[in-house]
Design a protein around this motif. Sequence first.
Motif, mmCIF file in Angstrom:
data_model
loop_
_atom_site.group_PDB
_atom_site.id
_atom_site.type_symbol
_atom_site.label_atom_id
_atom_site.label_comp_id
_atom_site.label_asym_id
_atom_site.label_seq_id
_atom_site.Cartn_x
_atom_site.Cartn_y
_atom_site.Cartn_z
ATOM 1 N N SER A 29 -28.571 6.976 30.572
ATOM 2 C CA SER A 29 -28.703 8.016 31.597
ATOM 3 C C SER A 29 -27.557 9.029 31.504
ATOM 4 O O SER A 29 -27.759 10.243 31.702
ATOM 5 C CB SER A 29 -28.728 7.376 32.988
ATOM 6 N N TYR A 30 -26.389 8.549 31.182
ATOM 7 C CA TYR A 30 -25.254 9.457 31.022
ATOM 8 C C TYR A 30 -25.472 10.382 29.818
ATOM 9 O O TYR A 30 -25.186 11.594 29.890
ATOM 10 C CB TYR A 30 -23.963 8.665 30.860
ATOM 11 N N LYS B 293 -21.127 9.512 35.538
ATOM 12 C CA LYS B 293 -21.850 8.439 34.843
ATOM 13 C C LYS B 293 -22.414 7.464 35.880
ATOM 14 O O LYS B 293 -21.687 7.006 36.763
ATOM 15 C CB LYS B 293 -20.899 7.701 33.900
ATOM 16 N N PRO B 294 -23.720 7.143 35.784
ATOM 17 C CA PRO B 294 -24.313 6.239 36.786
ATOM 18 C C PRO B 294 -23.671 4.859 36.744
ATOM 19 O O PRO B 294 -23.173 4.404 35.707
ATOM 20 C CB PRO B 294 -25.785 6.173 36.373
ATOM 21 N N GLN B 295 -23.684 4.225 37.887
ATOM 22 C CA GLN B 295 -23.149 2.864 38.000
ATOM 23 C C GLN B 295 -24.214 2.013 38.710
ATOM 24 O O GLN B 295 -24.310 1.999 39.934
ATOM 25 C CB GLN B 295 -21.842 2.860 38.801
ATOM 26 N N THR B 296 -25.016 1.319 37.908
ATOM 27 C CA THR B 296 -26.090 0.488 38.456
ATOM 28 C C THR B 296 -25.928 -0.935 37.934
ATOM 29 O O THR B 296 -24.941 -1.274 37.269
ATOM 30 C CB THR B 296 -27.475 1.042 38.068
ATOM 31 N N GLU B 297 -26.928 -1.754 38.231
ATOM 32 C CA GLU B 297 -26.900 -3.141 37.771
ATOM 33 C C GLU B 297 -27.288 -3.279 36.301
ATOM 34 O O GLU B 297 -27.247 -4.377 35.751
ATOM 35 C CB GLU B 297 -27.851 -3.981 38.630
ATOM 36 N N ASP B 298 -27.681 -2.192 35.664
ATOM 37 C CA ASP B 298 -28.050 -2.210 34.250
ATOM 38 C C ASP B 298 -27.086 -1.293 33.496
ATOM 39 O O ASP B 298 -27.332 -0.083 33.385
ATOM 40 C CB ASP B 298 -29.498 -1.749 34.070
ATOM 41 N N ASP C 177 -28.652 0.865 30.677
ATOM 42 C CA ASP C 177 -29.421 2.002 31.179
ATOM 43 C C ASP C 177 -28.481 3.098 31.689
ATOM 44 O O ASP C 177 -28.789 4.300 31.567
ATOM 45 C CB ASP C 177 -30.361 1.537 32.292
ATOM 46 N N ASP C 178 -27.348 2.711 32.204
ATOM 47 C CA ASP C 178 -26.358 3.704 32.645
ATOM 48 C C ASP C 178 -25.843 4.520 31.462
ATOM 49 O O ASP C 178 -25.643 5.749 31.585
ATOM 50 C CB ASP C 178 -25.187 2.999 33.337
#
Length: 327
Positions: free
Chosen positions: A206-207, A194-199, A202-203
């Motif tokens: 994206s997952y 699972k992505p880990q971004t500042e949003d 949105d993560d």
Amino acid sequence: MTVRTARIAGSSNWGLRFVGVGGAALALLAIAPPALAQSSNDEARVRKLEAEVRALQRRVFPGGDGRYFEPEITGQPQASTTVSQPSTTAVTDILARLDAMETQIQRLTEQTEQNTFALRTLGERVEALETLDAGAVQGDAPTGGSSGLTSGTPARGPATTATATPTATSTPTSTPAAAAPDPERLAAVSAIAKPQTEDPADDEYSYGFRLWEAGFYPEAQQQLTLFVEQNPQHWRATYGRNLLGRAYLDDSKPREAAPWFLRNYQADKTAARAGDSLLFLAEAMIALDDTSRACIALAEFAETYPALAAGRLLDQYERNRARVTCN
């Protein structure tokens, strides 16, 4: 004596003549001064009258002296000509403006009639599409008017399948499969990061996209449902609703997919994936053998999104049109 007398007499006559002429001259001189004086008085009176007339003219007609101004009588035609020309031009301008206004009113009337017809037709199509919620689309999937799913009751996914109690429509054979999830599948799902971004929102999307791309459709359905319900105003929301419908459609569940496509289209028709959802809605209706609603969706797509129908989604649009026969 005689001659001398005669000379004296002649001289006397001449003297008398001289006296007579002189007297006449004196008489004339006596008479002339009054006449001359009267003539001078008349001339003076005439000059006085002329001066008074000129003074009167200057008062009544100021500036009328020809030495400084043109005669008034010669200026009248020019003045009238100068005034008449602008009045004629003003009338012409008014007539031209009236003609332009009439033309514009005719165009506005025609455009209003066309817009009214287009809106009426569009309203009929929207009403036909909305009947999907109450007609062809049934079950416990979300409707076009309400979400139908919350974060507490997510769509069918692996966790739900493993723990849910069979419903009245569930088949007996689904219970054993739900009781024993495949360890290999669980491991494959866990391997997707699972992505880990500042949003964070949105993560979440994206997952869900990664799960769908990997072919884990039930897991993607659960993840995307969680995203769209918790982030309805996020800029990715239109992508999430459309992808959630595709996750159901690719999982051979067109009845559950159709409400999400319809919901995404109705939420914002100008959104990035609104056109995609309308075309996928037609595809879901084709899968449900609902030719009438499929044709409505295809016609709505072609009219509302002509650029997509002729560009990015041309192949999919032509493929779906070939699958149905529309009037």
